[in-house]
Design a protein around this motif. Structure first.
Motif, short mmCIF file in Angstrom:
data_model
loop_
_atom_site.label_atom_id
_atom_site.label_comp_id
_atom_site.label_asym_id
_atom_site.label_seq_id
_atom_site.Cartn_x
_atom_site.Cartn_y
_atom_site.Cartn_z
N GLY A 256 0.81 -1.21 0.00
CA GLY A 256 0.00 0.00 0.00
C GLY A 256 0.84 1.26 0.00
O GLY A 256 0.49 2.26 -0.62
N MET A 257 1.98 1.21 0.69
CA MET A 257 2.87 2.36 0.74
C MET A 257 3.46 2.66 -0.64
O MET A 257 3.51 3.82 -1.06
CB MET A 257 3.99 2.12 1.75
CG MET A 257 3.51 2.09 3.19
SD MET A 257 4.79 1.49 4.34
CE MET A 257 5.69 3.01 4.60
N ILE A 258 3.89 1.62 -1.33
CA ILE A 258 4.46 1.81 -2.67
C ILE A 258 3.40 2.35 -3.63
O ILE A 258 3.65 3.29 -4.38
CB ILE A 258 5.05 0.47 -3.21
CG1 ILE A 258 6.27 0.06 -2.39
CG2 ILE A 258 5.37 0.58 -4.69
CD1 ILE A 258 7.52 0.89 -2.60
N LEU B 175 2.31 2.13 -13.77
CA LEU B 175 3.56 2.07 -13.03
C LEU B 175 3.38 1.33 -11.70
O LEU B 175 4.22 0.51 -11.32
CB LEU B 175 4.09 3.49 -12.79
CG LEU B 175 5.47 3.61 -12.15
CD1 LEU B 175 6.51 2.79 -12.91
CD2 LEU B 175 5.89 5.06 -12.08
N GLN B 176 2.27 1.57 -11.03
CA GLN B 176 1.98 0.85 -9.78
C GLN B 176 1.94 -0.67 -10.03
O GLN B 176 2.53 -1.45 -9.29
CB GLN B 176 0.65 1.32 -9.19
CG GLN B 176 0.72 2.71 -8.58
CD GLN B 176 -0.66 3.33 -8.39
OE1 GLN B 176 -1.62 3.00 -9.09
NE2 GLN B 176 -0.76 4.24 -7.44
N THR B 177 1.25 -1.06 -11.09
CA THR B 177 1.13 -2.49 -11.43
C THR B 177 2.49 -3.08 -11.75
O THR B 177 2.84 -4.16 -11.25
CB THR B 177 0.18 -2.68 -12.62
OG1 THR B 177 -1.11 -2.14 -12.28
CG2 THR B 177 0.04 -4.13 -13.01
N ALA B 178 3.27 -2.39 -12.57
CA ALA B 178 4.59 -2.89 -12.97
C ALA B 178 5.51 -3.03 -11.77
O ALA B 178 6.24 -4.03 -11.63
CB ALA B 178 5.21 -1.95 -14.01
N VAL B 179 5.49 -2.06 -10.88
CA VAL B 179 6.37 -2.10 -9.70
C VAL B 179 5.97 -3.25 -8.78
O VAL B 179 6.84 -3.99 -8.29
CB VAL B 179 6.35 -0.73 -8.96
CG1 VAL B 179 7.00 -0.85 -7.59
CG2 VAL B 179 7.05 0.33 -9.81
#
Length: 197
Positions: free
Chosen positions: A88-90, A186-190
């Motif tokens: 959640g933080m990321i 980007l969230q998904t990729a990370v």
């Protein structure tokens, strides 16, 4: 103003006005076009009055950059601290960073202008180091909880920062670029790169 004393409410307000005018000018005219005379004219005061509060153009620009970075850190930190876990933080970090920058395009331009013209906050400086360290600490939390695989936290934090910078640079070049969609991608990729198993 060289004295080491507490500023009055009026002085604080005047300094904030000068900083706001500087941010607006740097966004419109760039670093070179933001002279002390231009700042004074935008604020409706004399150049001497600007110099009373800030001893040079460099000092005004430092104050403008500090204001921009403080606002960014406050907005992003609030979202990150509210997250329930490392994932959640990321997600919050990436989303809040994109959202804040998208809502404050003049702030983005100040950062770009300062980097391009003074080298302040360039990679390797304190600001850049604090940035990757903050992200690396989130990754370390995820590793400790068994949610993230055993990645090099520094490398991943730098990669995330680089990806954010690249997306924002694309948005500066093309204001129609969808920052919300980019944040989601980007969230998904990370998370795919970080998740264990």
């Amino acid at each position: 103003m060289t004295e080491n004393r507490r500023l009055t409410f009026t002085e604080e307000a005047r300094r904030r006005q000068i900083v706001d005018c500087t941010i607006g000018l740097m966004s419109e005219r760039g670093h070179a076009g933001t002279s002390l005379s231009a700042i004074a004219a935008a604020a409706g005061i004399s150049k001497a009055a600007v110099l009373y509060h800030f001893t040079s153009k460099d000092k005004v620009i430092e104050a403008a950059l500090a204001h921009v970075l403080d606002a960014y850190v406050a907005a992003v930190s609030q979202q990150v601290e509210a997250a329930p876990d490392a994932e959640g933080m990321i997600v919050a970090y990436i989303g809040a960073a994109m959202r804040h920058l998208g809502e404050h395009p003049t702030h983005v331009r100040v950062i770009v202008e300062v980097l391009a013209n003074t080298g302040a906050a360039a990679p390797g400086t304190t600001g850049a180091t604090q940035r990757w360290q903050a992200v690396a600490s989130m990754i370390d939390l995820g590793k400790e909880a068994g949610r993230f695989r055993d990645v090099d936290s520094r490398v991943m934090a730098l990669a995330i920062g680089g990806a954010l910078d690249g997306v924002v640079a694309e948005w500066i070049a093309d204001p129609t670029f969808d920052l919300d969609a980019a944040a989601t991608e980007l969230q998904t990729a990370v998370l795919l790169a970080l998740r264990a198993g």
